[in-house]
Design a protein around this motif. Structure first.
Motif, short mmCIF file in Angstrom:
data_model
loop_
_atom_site.label_atom_id
_atom_site.label_comp_id
_atom_site.label_asym_id
_atom_site.label_seq_id
_atom_site.Cartn_x
_atom_site.Cartn_y
_atom_site.Cartn_z
N SER A 98 -29.15 11.88 -18.16
CA SER A 98 -29.06 11.40 -16.81
C SER A 98 -27.72 10.77 -16.91
O SER A 98 -26.99 10.55 -15.96
CB SER A 98 -30.02 10.45 -16.16
N GLU A 99 -27.25 9.96 -17.89
CA GLU A 99 -25.99 9.33 -17.98
C GLU A 99 -24.63 10.38 -17.81
O GLU A 99 -23.94 9.89 -17.13
CB GLU A 99 -25.62 8.97 -19.39
N ALA A 100 -25.08 11.77 -17.91
CA ALA A 100 -23.85 12.49 -17.71
C ALA A 100 -24.20 13.42 -16.42
O ALA A 100 -23.25 13.80 -16.04
CB ALA A 100 -23.87 13.63 -18.83
N PHE A 101 -25.41 13.73 -16.04
CA PHE A 101 -25.93 14.62 -15.15
C PHE A 101 -26.29 14.26 -14.14
O PHE A 101 -26.83 14.87 -13.05
CB PHE A 101 -26.43 15.90 -15.72
N GLY A 102 -26.42 12.87 -13.93
CA GLY A 102 -27.13 12.21 -12.71
C GLY A 102 -28.68 12.44 -12.46
O GLY A 102 -29.44 12.82 -13.47
N PRO A 103 -29.31 12.67 -11.63
CA PRO A 103 -30.62 12.27 -11.33
C PRO A 103 -31.46 13.54 -11.47
O PRO A 103 -32.68 13.78 -11.56
CB PRO A 103 -30.76 12.03 -9.54
N ALA A 104 -30.76 14.97 -11.60
CA ALA A 104 -31.16 16.13 -11.90
C ALA A 104 -32.15 16.07 -13.34
O ALA A 104 -33.03 16.97 -13.35
CB ALA A 104 -30.40 17.36 -12.04
N LEU A 246 -39.15 21.16 -16.26
CA LEU A 246 -38.75 19.77 -15.72
C LEU A 246 -37.15 19.78 -15.17
O LEU A 246 -36.48 18.57 -14.87
CB LEU A 246 -38.54 18.74 -16.78
N GLY A 247 -36.80 20.89 -14.90
CA GLY A 247 -35.22 21.07 -14.53
C GLY A 247 -34.41 21.32 -15.67
O GLY A 247 -34.68 21.77 -16.48
N PRO A 248 -33.02 20.98 -15.41
CA PRO A 248 -31.81 21.42 -16.42
C PRO A 248 -32.25 20.93 -17.67
O PRO A 248 -33.02 19.76 -17.66
CB PRO A 248 -30.57 20.92 -15.73
N PHE A 249 -31.98 21.68 -18.68
CA PHE A 249 -32.35 21.19 -20.12
C PHE A 249 -33.91 20.91 -20.45
O PHE A 249 -34.28 20.18 -21.48
CB PHE A 249 -31.62 19.96 -20.59
N ILE A 365 -34.85 1.53 -20.06
CA ILE A 365 -33.88 1.87 -18.63
C ILE A 365 -33.30 3.18 -19.01
O ILE A 365 -32.51 3.14 -20.06
CB ILE A 365 -32.94 0.64 -18.39
N ILE A 366 -33.28 3.98 -18.08
CA ILE A 366 -32.45 5.42 -18.11
C ILE A 366 -31.16 4.89 -17.13
O ILE A 366 -31.43 4.83 -15.90
CB ILE A 366 -33.28 6.60 -17.35
N THR A 367 -30.01 5.02 -17.58
CA THR A 367 -29.03 5.09 -16.94
C THR A 367 -28.70 6.25 -16.39
O THR A 367 -28.82 7.56 -16.90
CB THR A 367 -27.84 4.51 -17.69
N VAL A 368 -28.53 6.23 -14.97
CA VAL A 368 -28.18 7.53 -14.19
C VAL A 368 -27.01 7.58 -13.64
O VAL A 368 -26.50 6.69 -12.91
CB VAL A 368 -29.18 7.46 -13.13
N LYS A 369 -26.17 8.54 -13.79
CA LYS A 369 -24.89 8.75 -13.11
C LYS A 369 -24.69 8.87 -11.79
O LYS A 369 -25.76 9.48 -11.12
CB LYS A 369 -24.08 10.04 -13.69
N ASP A 370 -23.98 7.96 -11.14
CA ASP A 370 -24.13 7.98 -9.71
C ASP A 370 -25.21 7.67 -8.74
O ASP A 370 -25.70 8.06 -7.74
CB ASP A 370 -23.44 9.42 -8.97
N ALA A 371 -26.28 6.96 -9.60
CA ALA A 371 -27.37 6.23 -8.90
C ALA A 371 -27.88 5.06 -9.61
O ALA A 371 -27.38 4.66 -10.68
CB ALA A 371 -28.44 7.33 -9.10
#
Length: 821
Positions: A98-104, A246-249, A365-371
C-alpha cells in the motif's frame, strides 16, 4: 478560410511531431534500464573474476572460482532482469504494497502483517547452516551491487515500472529470500479456504449430499462428518458466495487455484537409452513475466541448471550431471482454523482447555499512498495469529463472541527450507537428496528424484500431527478450547511418504492422492487431481520403455480424461436421438453439437470446436445441478467437479437426486438436465462466437493470460505488457491450463506450467527446459516474451551443462571483476 486551413494543418502537424518526440523521449528514458549483456563491471563483494555467459535464450551460465562469487553473480543477474518483480514479491511478503499502490492493496498488507511472514523470515536467518547463510549474504550483495549501479549510472531506475510507482529500492537482505519462499508457501496451500468452503456448505446440505459435492476421498461414499453447526454452535447458514481473493497481488485464491504440478520418473530399466528419466512441470498463476527464471550455476560441487525464482539463490527444479529433481504440490493439510471463545468480561482473553489466557498483541501501522495510515492490532493465541472476519470469509463461519486463529506449518521462526533447497542442488545422489529434504518446512511438496541408477519420490515439509479424537479431523474449523482440536506438533520426517525404486520402474504424481492412510496419518483429505493421473497411467502403460520424447509427449498431452469419461454419461440418452429439426432451431443446433462430440476423441486442441462445446456443457450442467440447493452459494464452485458429476449420473449413494429441481413441481431426470444444460451452453456460445458451430475454436476462449500484475489492467499500456496466446489443454489434461471459471471469459487459461523440464541421464546434455514468457521482465526487451511462443507450441530449449556450448551460443558475456581493496 485558406489561412485558417493552413494553420489547422500546422497545428495538427505540430501535435503529431510533438507526440512522436514524446514517444521517442519516453522510449529513450525507459530503455535506459535495458541491460547490455556484454558490459563488464568492477565490483566489491567478489574475490575473483566471474563470467555471466548468456546464451541465445538469455539463460545465464555463471562461472566463478568460489560458490560465494557464483551466488553473488546470480543475485546480480536476477536483479538485472527481474528487479521490479523481486521488489514486488518482497513488498507483498512484508505487507508494504500500500505504500506504493494505495488503498487497493490494504487487505493484502493486513493479511501479511497478521501472519507475520516477514518476521518469521527474519528469525529464520539464524536457523540456517553456515553455508546457507554465506550464500544468502553473497546473493544479497550481488542484488545490491546492481542496485548501486542503477543509482550511480542513471540506468532508468532499474525498470520502467519504477517511473510510475515508488522508485524506492531498499537494500536486499537474506531475510528477503526466505520471505519469498514463505510467500510461495502461502500461494501453494488452500487448506484454510477448503475448511471454510466445507463448513459453509455443510450448513446448507445434508452429510450425504455434502459427501457428493466435497468428497473426502473420491473412492469412498458418505463421509462420517457432522455438519459445522454441531462442531461450532452459533454458526449461521448463508447463501452468500465465497470470494477469497484480496485484490491486486492477492496471494490467496480459490481452492481450485492453489499450487499444482506434474512430475514423473523412470528407472534405467524402463528407459530405451538405459538412463533414468525425469519430467517436471510446476503450475503457477500465469503472469508477465513468469515467476520462473532459467539459470545455470557452476558450483564447487559441479554444475546445476534449471528453474530459479528471482529473489531466491537456488535452482529449485532442475538437474546436475548426476541428479535431477522436480516438485509437485503435496496437498498436505498444513493449516487448521481454530475458533477461539473470547472472554465476555475481558476481550483480551480467550478460553483454553486450562482456562482463560491472554492474547499476545502489538500494533502495526500500514502506510498508505494518498490516504491515511491504517493501524492494526495484531493478536495471537497459542494456536496462531488471529485473523479478522474480513479475511478468508471467516466472518461467515465465526459465531458471535469468538475469533478465528490459524495454525500453519509455515509460521515457523526457524524455517530451514532454504537450507534444504541449497543442499538439494548440491546432492550427488538420491540418498543425499532425501536427507536434504529433512530440512524442508514449507511449502510441502512431492520431491521427485532421478539419479544415474534409480528414482524416488518423497513428501517434504512439516506434516502436522493431530489427535485421533480431533472433532473435525482438520476438515473444518473446530472450537479451540477442545483439547483434541488443533496441531499436536509435527510428525518425524520418517513418517512422510517415501517411494524408492518401485518394482514397476515408474513413479508419477499429478497432485493425486499418494497414500491410503487413516487419519491422523492421512496426509490430506483434499487432493488436487483425480483425472490427470488416469491419463498418465494409460500413457505410461502404453510403452514398455520410455524415452525423452515419450516423456515430452506425455507432458504435452491434451486429451481430457474428464471429457472421455463424462460425455458418454451425461449424453447417454441424447446421442443420435430426436426427429430431424430445421436449421436455426435449438434442436438442430443441439444435434449438430452432439454429432461433433460423438466423433471427438477428447483432445483439447486449440483449433477444434468440440473442447469449447464440451467445457461449456459441463460448466452449465454443474451449475444447474447445484444452484437450486445452494442458491447464490453455487457461485463459490467455479469449476466442474468430475467426481461429483460422475456420482450424480451413476447414482452413487442416491446422488441422482441432484438432478431434480427441488423448486419446481415436476420431477426432472438427469437426462432432462443434460439436455437443458447443453441448450443453455450452445445459446451462450452462439451469442459470443456466431451460428457457425464448426468454426468455433477452443483457443479463442482458452487464451493464456500472461498479464502484468500492475500494468495489466491499465488502458493502452496493457497492450505492451500483457502476453496473450491461444492454447490447447484444459483443467484436467496433462498439459494443464486451468480456466478462470467465472466472469465474462470463464475459459481463459490463467494457471498453467510456468516451467517445463525433461531430463535424460543417458545423455544429460540432451535434457531440455522452457519457461512460459521470457527471461527479462522489461517490456521493451526482446527477451520479455521470446520463449513464450516456444512454450505455446510445446517446444523447448537445450539444457546443457557444457561450458563450451554455452560460450559458443553466447549473445553476451559479462565479466564481473573484483574492485581493488
Amino acid at each position: 478560410m485558406l489561412t485558417a486551413f493552413l494553420w489547422l494543418i500546422r497545428l495538427v502537424t505540430g501535435a503529431i511531431a510533438l507526440g512522436l518526440l514524446g514517444l521517442v523521449l519516453a522510449y529513450y528514458i525507459l530503455s535506459r534500464s535495458l541491460v547490455d549483456y556484454d558490459e563488464d563491471f568492477t565490483l566489491s563483494g567478489i574475490t575473483a573474476p566471474v563470467e555471466i555467459v548468456r546464451n541465445n535464450d538469455n539463460v545465464p551460465h555463471i562461472f566463478g572460482q568460489t560458490d560465494e562469487d557464483v551466488y553473488f553473480a546470480l543475485g546480480f543477474a536476477h536483479a538485472q532482469d527481474r528487479l521490479w518483480q523481486m521488489t514486488m514479491l518482497r513488498r507483498t511478503a512484508q505487507g508494504r504494497l500500500s505504500e506504493a499502490f494505495g488503498p487497493a492493496t490494504i487487505k493484502v498488507d493486513e493479511l501479511m502483517r497478521r501472519l507475520d511472514l516477514y518476521g518469521q523470515a527474519l528469525s529464520s536467518v539464524a536457523a540456517q547452516d553456515a553455508k546457507t547463510q554465506t550464500a544468502l549474504k553473497a546473493y544479497s550483495a550481488g542484488v545490491n551491487a546492481w542496485i548501486n549501479e542503477i543509482n550511480a549510472g542513471a540506468r532508468g531506475r532499474g525498470a520502467p515500472e519504477f517511473f510510475l510507482f515508488s522508485n524506492e529500492i531498499a537494500a536486499w537482505a537474506p531475510a528477503d529470500s526466505i520471505a519469498i519462499l514463505k510467500l510461495m508457501a502461502l500461494q501453494m496451500t488452500s487448506s484454510l479456504q477448503s475448511e471454510v468452503l466445507r463448513a459453509r456448505t455443510s450448513l446448507l446440505l445434508s452429510p450425504e449430499r455434502l459427501a457428493d459435492l466435497l468428497p473426502d476421498d473420491p473412492g469412498q461414499g458418505v463421509a462420517a462428518l457432522p455438519d459445522y453447526a454441531s462442531l461450532v454452535p452459533g454458526a449461521v447458514p448463508s447463501f452468500t458466495p465465497l470470494d477469497f481473493a484480496l485484490g491486486p497481488f492477492s496471494p490467496v485464491t480459490d481452492p481450485g487455484m492453489a499450487g499444482a504440478s506434474n512430475s514423473w520418473a523412470a528407472m534405467p530399466g524402463r528407459s530405451a537409452a538405459g538412463g533414468s528419466l525425469l519430467a517436471n512441470d510446476p503450475h503457477t498463476d500465469l503472469t508477465a513475466p513468469t515467476i520462473w527464471y532459467l539459470a545455470r550455476l557452476e558450483l564447487q560441487s559441479g554444475g546445476v541448471i534449471g528453474g530459479t525464482i528471482p529473489g531466491v539463490p537456488a535452482v529449485l527444479v532442475g538437474r546436475s550431471e548426476r541428479l535431477g529433481w522436480g516438485l509437485t504440490t503435496a496437498y498436505l493439510d498444513d493449516q487448521d482454523v481454530l475458533i477461539e471463545a473470547v472472554n465476555p468480561e475481558d476481550p483480551e482473553e480467550y478460553r483454553t482447555p486450562e482456562g482463560w489466557e491472554r492474547f499476545q498483541s502489538r500494533q502495526s501501522i500500514i502506510t498508505v499512498k494518498d490516504a491515511e495510515p491504517v493501524t492494526l492490532t495484531l493478536r495471537w493465541s497459542r494456536n496462531g495469529p488471529i485473523l479478522p472476519g474480513t479475511l478468508y470469509e471467516l466472518a461467515s463461519i465465526t459465531p458471535p463472541g469468538h475469533v478465528a486463529a490459524v495454525s500453519w506449518t509455515a509460521l515457523n521462526g526457524a524455517d530451514t527450507s532454504i537450507s534444504a533447497a541449497l543442499r538439494l542442488m548440491q546432492a550427488d545422489d538420491i540418498p543425499a537428496a532425501l536427507e536434504a529434504g529433512r530440512l524442508f518446512v514449507a511449502p510441502a511438496q512431492n520431491l521427485m528424484l532421478a539419479d544415474l541408477t534409480g528414482i524416488a519420490m518423497q513428501v517434504v515439509g512439516a506434516m502436522p500431527a493431530r489427535d485421533a479424537a480431533n472433532p473435525s479431523q482438520g476438515r473444518m474449523p473446530a472450537l479451540a478450547a477442545n483439547p483434541a482440536a488443533g496441531f499436536k506438533g509435527v510428525f518425524p520426517y520418517e513418517s512422510n511418504p517415501r517411494f524408492v525404486n518401485p518394482t514397476s520402474g515408474l513413479l508419477g504424481n499429478t497432485n493425486n492422492k499418494t497414500v491410503n492412510r487413516p487419519f491422523p496419518n492421512h496426509v490430506s483429505f483434499d487432493w488436487g487431481d483425480t483425472q490427470r493421473i488416469q491419463r498418465w497411467l494409460n500413457l505410461m502403460k502404453a510403452r514398455e520403455v520410455h524415452t525423452r520424447e515419450s516423456f515430452i509427449e506425455a507432458q504435452l498431452d491434451t486429451v481430457s480424461p474428464t471429457a472421455r469419461a463424462l460425455l458418454p454419461l451425461i449424453g447417454a440418452d441424447l446421442w443420435f436421438t430426436g426427429e430431424a429439426a430445421p436449421e436455426g432451431t435449438p434442436e438442430r443446433l443441439r444435434q449438430r453439437a452432439l454429432v461433433l462430440l460423438a466423433e471427438w476423441n477428447g483432445e483439447m486442441n486449440e483449433h477444434l470446436p468440440e473442447p469449447l462445446i464440451a467445457e461449456a456443457w459441463m460448466r452449465a450442467l454443474m451449475d444447474r445441478l447445484i444452484r437450486d440447493e445452494l442458491g447464490t452459494m453455487a457461485d463459490s464452485f467455479t469449476r466442474v467437479s468430475p467426481v461429483f458429476i460422475e456420482r450424480v449420473y451413476r447414482n452413487v449413494g442416491g446422488a441422482s437426486v441432484w438432478c431434480d429441481v427441488i423448486q419446481s413441481a415436476a420431477i426432472e431426470s438427469c437426462t432432462d438436465l443434460s439436455r437443458i444444460a447443453l441448450d443453455e451452453a450452445l445459446l451462450r456460445l452462439t451469442e459470443k462466437y456466431g451460428d457457425n458451430i464448426e468454426s468455433w475454436r477452443w483457443g479463442d476462449a482458452h487464451q493464456a493470460t500472461h498479464d502484468h500484475p500492475v500494468l495489466g489492467d491499465v488502458p493502452f499500456l496493457r497492450q505492451f505488457v500483457n502476453i496473450r496466446q491461444s492454447t490447447s489443454g484444459g483443467d484436467d489434461t496433462l498439459m494443464r491450463g486451468v480456466t478462470r471459471g467465472k466472469g465474462d471469459e470463464p475459459f481463459q487459461n490463467v494457471h498453467s506450467a510456468g516451467y517445463r523440464g525433461v531430463y535424460d541421464f543417458a545423455d544429460p546434455d540432451s535434457s531440455v527446459f522452457i519457461i512460459a514468457t521470457g527471461q527479462s521482465g522489461h517490456p521493451l526487451s526482446r527477451n520479455y516474451d521470446n520463449l513464450g511462443e516456444l512454450w505455446r507450441r510445446g517446444e523447448y530449449v537445450p539444457m546443457s551443462l557444457d561450458p563450451e556450448l554455452a560460450r559458443a551460443a553466447a549473445t553476451g558475456v559479462m565479466v564481473l571483476t573484483p574492485a581493488a581493496p
